[in-house]
Scaffold this motif. Structure first.
Motif, mmCIF file in Angstrom:
data_model
loop_
_atom_site.group_PDB
_atom_site.id
_atom_site.type_symbol
_atom_site.label_atom_id
_atom_site.label_comp_id
_atom_site.label_asym_id
_atom_site.label_seq_id
_atom_site.Cartn_x
_atom_site.Cartn_y
_atom_site.Cartn_z
ATOM 1 N N LEU A 1 23.604 1.511 14.707
ATOM 2 C CA LEU A 1 24.585 1.315 15.720
ATOM 3 C C LEU A 1 23.895 0.454 16.753
ATOM 4 O O LEU A 1 24.718 0.052 17.606
ATOM 5 C CB LEU A 1 24.736 2.862 16.269
ATOM 6 C CG LEU A 1 25.527 3.613 15.338
ATOM 7 C CD1 LEU A 1 26.013 4.947 16.279
ATOM 8 C CD2 LEU A 1 26.880 3.114 15.035
ATOM 9 N N HIS A 2 22.543 0.345 16.753
ATOM 10 C CA HIS A 2 21.967 -0.603 17.949
ATOM 11 C C HIS A 2 22.556 -2.150 18.016
ATOM 12 O O HIS A 2 22.333 -2.718 18.866
ATOM 13 C CB HIS A 2 20.536 -0.499 17.480
ATOM 14 C CG HIS A 2 19.789 0.778 18.224
ATOM 15 N ND1 HIS A 2 19.992 1.262 19.720
ATOM 16 C CD2 HIS A 2 18.887 1.549 17.759
ATOM 17 C CE1 HIS A 2 19.428 2.244 19.824
ATOM 18 N NE2 HIS A 2 18.863 2.746 18.632
ATOM 19 N N LEU A 3 23.092 -2.709 16.846
ATOM 20 C CA LEU A 3 23.342 -3.848 16.675
ATOM 21 C C LEU A 3 24.855 -3.878 17.053
ATOM 22 O O LEU A 3 25.568 -3.326 16.088
ATOM 23 C CB LEU A 3 23.080 -4.469 15.666
ATOM 24 C CG LEU A 3 23.427 -5.834 15.368
ATOM 25 C CD1 LEU A 3 22.529 -6.855 16.458
ATOM 26 C CD2 LEU A 3 23.000 -6.618 13.814
ATOM 27 N N VAL A 4 25.338 -4.771 17.690
ATOM 28 C CA VAL A 4 26.708 -4.848 17.703
ATOM 29 C C VAL A 4 27.169 -5.654 16.511
ATOM 30 O O VAL A 4 26.683 -6.504 15.789
ATOM 31 C CB VAL A 4 27.152 -6.121 18.991
ATOM 32 C CG1 VAL A 4 28.720 -6.634 18.723
ATOM 33 C CG2 VAL A 4 27.037 -5.306 20.214
ATOM 34 N N ASN A 5 28.195 -5.029 15.765
ATOM 35 C CA ASN A 5 28.541 -5.276 14.544
ATOM 36 C C ASN A 5 29.171 -6.583 14.393
ATOM 37 O O ASN A 5 30.027 -7.067 14.990
ATOM 38 C CB ASN A 5 29.553 -4.115 13.885
ATOM 39 C CG ASN A 5 29.321 -3.979 12.417
ATOM 40 O OD1 ASN A 5 29.791 -4.827 11.744
ATOM 41 N ND2 ASN A 5 29.194 -2.861 11.886
#
Lengths: 446, 446, 446
Positions: A89-93
């Motif tokens: 979730l830490h990365l903007v998909n």
């Protein structure tokens, strides 16, 4: 509630799958969703296919395939702040590839957090605008110190496909019931591993039914663009064959099952849900709206207007963990998934049978006695009289006569049960017995 | 209520016929019903015909003709216990011939009594299962002593027919209204000599009308198999021509008239009954059900779905005497029959006229003044203004304009009276006057 | 309420015209109505035409043209009692020419007064029965003394025409909205100079609209026979083209605006009026009735059944001055006329736009972002967000998705606004924006 053997098996199967699927870096395209579909295909015979990147799909164009191998944000002191190795979730998909140093001030527009839930990491996507970003808890964000930050995102876009999967369980008729869910969210439990897992549970239940009247179509796709792609390939088929459809979403939280009506509002699936509520079964009803929801928004767009409703328990927007890291197994339980499978299976049993039916001796009343169809104490069980109540032959006879009189093609079993003052489940055994006796015929049969 | 001359005549005619018909040993076939129909034919011009034994009639086969010359049960001491010479209810209707001695224990399964009505002799039939039996009061049964009993039933089955009868009163149109009742019950008053007798009374009333818009069809038959046979011969004709139908049953007891809706629920006859209730006329409404009732169950089976309702006062199941010897002239009165004739005649007057009607000057409002159709005090009577009220020309004008505006083929007089805020009987004189004035035309006319 | 410039202009224009029109001796034919139409034609481009006397018009024949040059009743002492030079209400409209002396007793049947309003002069007509008479206040009548009276009416009947007038404002489509009023009453203010004056005010407002979707047809005629004549000439055209119509009457008195439904009751104009009421706008609703009203009785006769409603404030029968000399500028105000113009213009703005509309990308949801149609703070104004409220992009998005989902040809904006839980006026800017963006198309366009 103690589990029976079937429920025990379901629980074990869904629990194992959940643990395998949860950590994968899923998106609407790419390795994560492809691998997830292959894992699902180990548990049910899925046919996996797709629509190539860059294809015109109605008003849309399918996006390039995204793959992300690693993504890490380090601070001025070299400490790791966000790493998808910890939580994807830490990365903007759909972030683009970046290797760059920035000041905290330059970094801030790329950070996402939730002030009202300071410990949660939000789920953010940017499928159609090229961008990059990191998601973190608001508390962690407030603690960031000025200085230079290093962003390393090893991701790229390439020509690939939007992956889709489906499978079928045949029935007496080629008329279809659709069960659809979506598998693009990474590391979120209720929204959305619950839908695919309940779909899997239902597949195995329905496979075990002695007889299905409909062909059941099970579909898994990435949300929105996936259902649009599915409609691109199979929309005409669905319009020609579908009697009813259900989107499964958010089925693992607390609270009772709820049904969101299809756009038609009086489709047979909508009417059955209303009948359940009218009969006191614990089903909440929600009106159709095109303004929020899941893939039913595409199935129910005006060009298709398919009779597709949606089942959920605690849905999008109704719980803190919606689209953030609180949506984990702490919130969603395998028990709730099994209960959803139980309840939706019972609903599908009725939906499959609800008709319409045709009386084969419609001129006058049939002579029941001659045909051995007059209910009495010896035949009580075949008419669905429960064993723990006194047999009431008069009541059964009334159901028989009501089913026969109204089985004219214009009334389905919902209308007939309403006429008989009982639930659809009460008339099903009567219908089966009259069908076996040659007096009723399903109008679905081909 | 004092009788007028018409009512006096009706009372005398029905009373005489009742006394002739009551004692006959009727069944669904055989001498009793044949003779009963011939007696009815003395009082109205009935055409009597039938369907031969052993004929396939929809899902049924007509039974052989049954005749019973005598039936007697004697006790160990030679005393007569049951004899159809006393009451033909004592024999199970359609019993086979027997001459045999039995112990009381062997006899018991052949006896029928009513523990909750210990003085009543029940009415029992066994048309389609070969059997024999006697009916007696429960008190008499309890007093039976052990020993040998002698059963003598002189009855046989032969090839014959299910007898039917009908007659017609022609009208302006070939569209039909059906009046149907049944004449198979032996020695039972309310259920069922009341129906045939009221049918006879209505025949003579309608014959005297100055004008009928519909053709009226009067049908007498044995219940269930008889209406099936009638539909076998005339069902297509009925489907092609019938605007409305009424089954007459249980019309001689206490209580107000009640109407059971046809299966269609919104047929014109159903809507008129609802309008009567809405206008405060003493008519109770009952919903359609295929689970109990009389020949409307056959007329309203899904293959025919004819617009046939049913009139009754105190109906089957609502009084102690239902299907037993208490159903005699002590319960049923000739006065109630005459009242039923009065009320149903008034209903038929409206049913016959209710439309639809077509405005022959539909473009704009007609110029009433030029046509002498503007209501005033001189023409008050022709518009149906009652003589004991002050003439209200404005009210009549509103009815005229409402009738003209809505006579478009889509609204019948029930809808129009509702629009005008009055009863159908209030607009009938307006309709007749406008028809005479050349502004309205019945759409029924051929 | 302070006037804006447009309202000031309207007030001045209507006030001036009122003062010119009020004193004229109007009737359903003749110089008075012809001159009145010419005065109206100075203020809007009316096409004036007519139907010749003696023409068969549906169930009617047009009357000869009536002209009255003078009419005077003098008493035994030579004093003038009634003179149309004072008020043209004094003469029974369509009186024949007379020059004759009579006793008071002979005169009385020719006099008309109102006992319950002893100071008012009634308005009486006798178009289709040849007659003559005078109208006066009841107090004046009671004061008449026995003796010989002299009646001098200089009037005649000649071949002429029933005059009619209409004009048009074109729109994108050839589908039409009709605005109709009548101009035959002499020296009566609310009933009926208010209707023609409001029609004139609306003409100028609608002319100034930047865009009209419909063609607007403005009609002026004498009441009843005039609308029949108009239908005689243009009825088929109206039936082929009309989406909605409105009769304007009694629009200058106190009280809130009210709407009388068309005979169809669910025509789009009826549904919009109901929607206004449901949204709390100050519009009273009246049911359709053919028994009282104005020209909508002809438009809504069953042969035409046009979707024509009627707007009024304090209508016929609801105020003392109805059809007598109290109906003057003391009762009717120019302010109320301007308010009527304001309110009806707002209604017409919605009626013109209400649809139906067709979604041009109906398969799935359109990709709003790609098209620049995702609402945000920069585009707030174009979506109709009012400047004095906080912009709620989510609310606008919901309206967009609701409009798109239901724009299927089966739902108009009334239904869509109901689905969106707002008023039609709230969705109009969304519709315009989506139309400009190529996603919506009016189904009215030709």
């Amino acid at each position: 509630m103690a589990y029976d053997m079937q429920q025990q098996d379901d629980h074990a199967r869904l629990d194992t799958l959940y643990d395998r699927l949860f950590p994968l870096m899923r998106s609407i395209t790419g390795d994560g969703i492809e691998q997830s579909l292959r894992i699902m295909a180990e548990a049910m015979p899925l046919d996996i296919f797709g629509v190539a990147s860059g294809t015109k799909v109605f008003d849309w164009e399918t996006p390039p395939q995204w793959n992300c191998r690693s993504a890490c944000l380090t601070g001025p002191d070299g400490a790791v702040i966000c790493d998808i190795g910890q939580s994807n979730l830490h990365l903007v998909n759909y972030s683009e590839g970046v290797d760059r140093e920035l000041t905290l001030e330059e970094l801030q527009p790329h950070l996402h957090s939730l002030p009202h839930l300071p410990d949660a990491v939000p789920y953010v996507t940017s499928y159609y605008n090229r961008a990059w970003g990191f998601c973190l808890s608001h508390n962690q964000r407030l603690a960031l110190k000025p200085g230079m930050y290093h962003v390393r995102i090893d991701a790229d876009f390439s020509s690939g496909r939007v992956p889709l999967a489906h499978t079928f369980l045949d029935g007496d008729s080629t008329r279809e019931i659709l069960i659809s869910s979506y598998l693009c969210h990474p590391s979120l439990a209720n929204n959305e591993l619950s839908g695919p897992l309940v779909l899997l549970g239902l597949y195995h239940r329905l496979k075990a039914w002695p007889r299905r009247r409909h062909r059941f179509r099970f579909v898994l796709n990435p949300e929105t663009i996936g259902s649009l792609c599915y409609l691109h390939l199979h929309g005409e088929e669905l319009m020609a064959r579908m009697d009813a459809g259900l989107v499964l979403t958010c089925l693992g939280g607390p609270g009772s099952l709820s049904y969101k009506s299809s756009r038609r509002e009086t489709a047979i699936v909508d009417r059955l849900a209303r009948h359940w509520q009218g009969q006191g079964q614990p089903l909440r009803l929600r009106a159709f709206t095109p303004t929020s929801g899941s893939d039913e928004r595409q199935y129910c767009s005006p060009g298709f207007n398919l009779p597709v409703g949606q089942f959920a328990r605690c849905a999008y927007g109704d719980y803190d963990g919606y689209h953030n890291s609180l949506d984990s197994k702490d919130f969603m339980t395998i028990e709730a998934l099994v209960q959803s499978v139980d309840e939706i299976e019972a609903f599908l049993k009725e939906l499959d049978m609800v008709g319409p039916w045709t009386n084969l001796a419609p001129y006058g009343e049939p002579q029941l006695g001659r045909r051995g169809l007059y209910p009495n104490i010896n035949s009580a069980a075949t008419w669905g009289a429960s064993s723990d109540e006194v047999f009431d032959g008069r009541k059964i006879l009334e159901r028989i006569l009501t089913v026969l009189n109204y089985s004219d093609g214009a009334h389905d079993l919902i209308a007939i049960a309403d006429k008989a003052g009982c639930a659809v489940r009460d008339v099903l055994p009567v219908v089966t017995r009259l069908e076996d006796g040659g007096l009723l015929k399903s109008t679905l049969e081909t």
